[in-house]
Design a protein around this motif. Structure first.
Motif, PDB file in Angstrom:
ATOM      1  N   UNK A 232       8.347  11.395   4.984  1.00  0.00           N
ATOM      2  CA  UNK A 232       7.795  10.188   4.344  1.00  0.00           C
ATOM      3  C   UNK A 232       7.963   8.935   5.184  1.00  0.00           C
ATOM      4  N   UNK A 233       9.112   8.795   5.851  1.00  0.00           N
ATOM      5  CA  UNK A 233       9.325   7.629   6.688  1.00  0.00           C
ATOM      6  C   UNK A 233       8.377   7.577   7.863  1.00  0.00           C
ATOM      7  N   UNK A 234       8.096   8.748   8.455  1.00  0.00           N
ATOM      8  CA  UNK A 234       7.176   8.777   9.590  1.00  0.00           C
ATOM      9  C   UNK A 234       5.746   8.463   9.153  1.00  0.00           C
ATOM     10  N   UNK A 235       5.370   8.911   7.963  1.00  0.00           N
ATOM     11  CA  UNK A 235       4.035   8.575   7.449  1.00  0.00           C
ATOM     12  C   UNK A 235       3.927   7.069   7.232  1.00  0.00           C
TER      13      UNK A 235
ATOM     14  N   UNK B 150       3.711   5.349  10.525  1.00  0.00           N
ATOM     15  CA  UNK B 150       2.375   5.507  11.079  1.00  0.00           C
ATOM     16  C   UNK B 150       1.399   4.502  10.510  1.00  0.00           C
ATOM     17  N   UNK B 151       1.521   4.223   9.216  1.00  0.00           N
ATOM     18  CA  UNK B 151       0.669   3.210   8.592  1.00  0.00           C
ATOM     19  C   UNK B 151       0.903   1.848   9.250  1.00  0.00           C
ATOM     20  N   UNK B 152       2.167   1.510   9.492  1.00  0.00           N
ATOM     21  CA  UNK B 152       2.486   0.235  10.123  1.00  0.00           C
ATOM     22  C   UNK B 152       1.977   0.173  11.562  1.00  0.00           C
TER      23      UNK B 152
ATOM     24  N   UNK C 251      -3.007   5.886  -3.312  1.00  0.00           N
ATOM     25  CA  UNK C 251      -3.038   4.428  -3.485  1.00  0.00           C
ATOM     26  C   UNK C 251      -2.009   3.734  -2.597  1.00  0.00           C
ATOM     27  N   UNK C 252      -0.856   4.360  -2.376  1.00  0.00           N
ATOM     28  CA  UNK C 252       0.130   3.751  -1.476  1.00  0.00           C
ATOM     29  C   UNK C 252      -0.421   3.705  -0.052  1.00  0.00           C
TER      30      UNK C 252
ATOM     31  N   UNK D 254       8.733  -0.932   0.973  1.00  0.00           N
ATOM     32  CA  UNK D 254       8.103  -0.424  -0.243  1.00  0.00           C
ATOM     33  C   UNK D 254       7.147   0.717   0.072  1.00  0.00           C
ATOM     34  N   UNK D 255       6.485   0.662   1.216  1.00  0.00           N
ATOM     35  CA  UNK D 255       5.617   1.767   1.606  1.00  0.00           C
ATOM     36  C   UNK D 255       6.443   3.023   1.865  1.00  0.00           C
ATOM     37  N   UNK D 256       7.575   2.864   2.557  1.00  0.00           N
ATOM     38  CA  UNK D 256       8.441   4.013   2.815  1.00  0.00           C
ATOM     39  C   UNK D 256       8.992   4.581   1.511  1.00  0.00           C
ATOM     40  N   UNK D 257       9.359   3.714   0.590  1.00  0.00           N
ATOM     41  CA  UNK D 257       9.866   4.170  -0.703  1.00  0.00           C
ATOM     42  C   UNK D 257       8.775   4.878  -1.496  1.00  0.00           C
ATOM     43  N   UNK D 258       7.560   4.340  -1.430  1.00  0.00           N
ATOM     44  CA  UNK D 258       6.448   4.994  -2.110  1.00  0.00           C
ATOM     45  C   UNK D 258       6.170   6.378  -1.552  1.00  0.00           C
ATOM     46  N   UNK D 259       6.248   6.524  -0.228  1.00  0.00           N
ATOM     47  CA  UNK D 259       6.042   7.830   0.387  1.00  0.00           C
ATOM     48  C   UNK D 259       7.179   8.791   0.049  1.00  0.00           C
ATOM     49  N   UNK D 260       8.407   8.280  -0.063  1.00  0.00           N
ATOM     50  CA  UNK D 260       9.512   9.149  -0.486  1.00  0.00           C
ATOM     51  C   UNK D 260       9.285   9.682  -1.890  1.00  0.00           C
ATOM     52  N   UNK D 261       8.699   8.856  -2.746  1.00  0.00           N
ATOM     53  CA  UNK D 261       8.429   9.309  -4.117  1.00  0.00           C
ATOM     54  C   UNK D 261       7.400  10.425  -4.154  1.00  0.00           C
TER      55      UNK D 261
END
Length: 262
Positions: free
Chosen positions: A59-62, A65-67, A143-144, A208-215
């Protein structure tokens, strides 16, 4: 709109023809995922529910990657185009700023989707990471991702006005991106950071993006490890939308085909 859509194809082709950009924005999260998956020992998570290092870092790498695809790529690319005269030449064509932005945002969206798909496929096929089967989780991912990549791209356009020359763009942008990744729970567990650093990181969208991907990718029990004990999807939406508005205002105020002080 027609010019903007046709511009997307040009931007995507140009992106994949730049070897350094391709590595440091498109492939870099994949390289880090491979390194962390091999070097880091498994056993992340609550006792009895441990997961592999590949599953933990995915999730963190995704999110990273967005950033990279949005903010870093966009800000450096536009700063270079302004410095080498590309934007000045475009100003003398029928291409409007809106069409130009459509092309840029379309390129970021396409490359971001390809990058995330590559990360997920490699994690699943090479390291055996179990992907979510709940449709609600993939809806959250959608959506994230879409909100995150749009926000990062808009912020990247605004940030492109900061470097005075194309040569200095990487020196200005990359440290910002690296610091955000280290304090936002991408490489280091967010809960292990000092409280004051967590508060600083919570101001910016990457946390928040990293947290959203972890979820999306981590078991539900991992929510208890978050500082709030929940995934906080509502705050993820609010903070990211606020930064999107900030980015739009910055673009409106700062974007020029050429610098005023040039």
């Amino acid at each position: 709109m027609r010019l903007g859509v046709s511009r997307i194809g040009f931007e995507v082709r140009s992106y994949f023809r730049q070897g350094d950009t391709l590595f440091f924005t498109f492939l870099f999260p994949l390289v880090l995922l491979l390194i962390f998956s091999v070097v880091a020992s498994d056993g992340f998570g609550p006792p009895g529910e441990e997961i592999s290092s590949a599953a933990y870092y995915l999730p963190g790498m995704v999110a990273a990657g967005v950033l990279l695809s949005g903010l870093q790529n966009m800000s450096i690319d536009i700063a270079m185009e302004r410095s080498d005269g590309t934007l000045k030449r475009l100003a003398g064509t029928p291409l409007s700023p809106v069409s130009y932005f459509i092309g840029k945002l379309g390129q970021v969206m396409i490359t971001g989707i390809l990058q995330s798909a590559l990360l997920i496929v490699v994690a699943a096929t090479v390291f055996g990471v179990e992907l979510p089967t709940d449709p609600e989780r993939w809806l959250t991912f959608t959506w994230v991702f879409l909100l995150g990549v749009t926000t990062c791209a808009i912020l990247g356009i605004g940030l492109s006005a900061v470097p005075r020359t194309g040569r200095s763009a990487a020196a200005v942008v990359i440290p910002i991106v690296l610091i955000l990744q280290f304090i936002s729970g991408v490489y280091i567990a967010f809960s292990s950071l000092p409280d004051w650093l967590q508060n600083v990181a919570s101001v910016f969208p990457l946390k928040w993006l990293a947290q959203g991907m972890r979820s999306v990718f981590l078991p539900e029990s991992f929510a208890s490890v978050e500082p709030s004990g929940t995934w906080q999807h509502g705050l993820t939406l609010i903070v990211t939308l606020l930064w999107l508005v900030v980015g739009l205002i910055a673009v409106r105020l700062t974007f020029r085909w050429i610098r005023k002080d040039a």
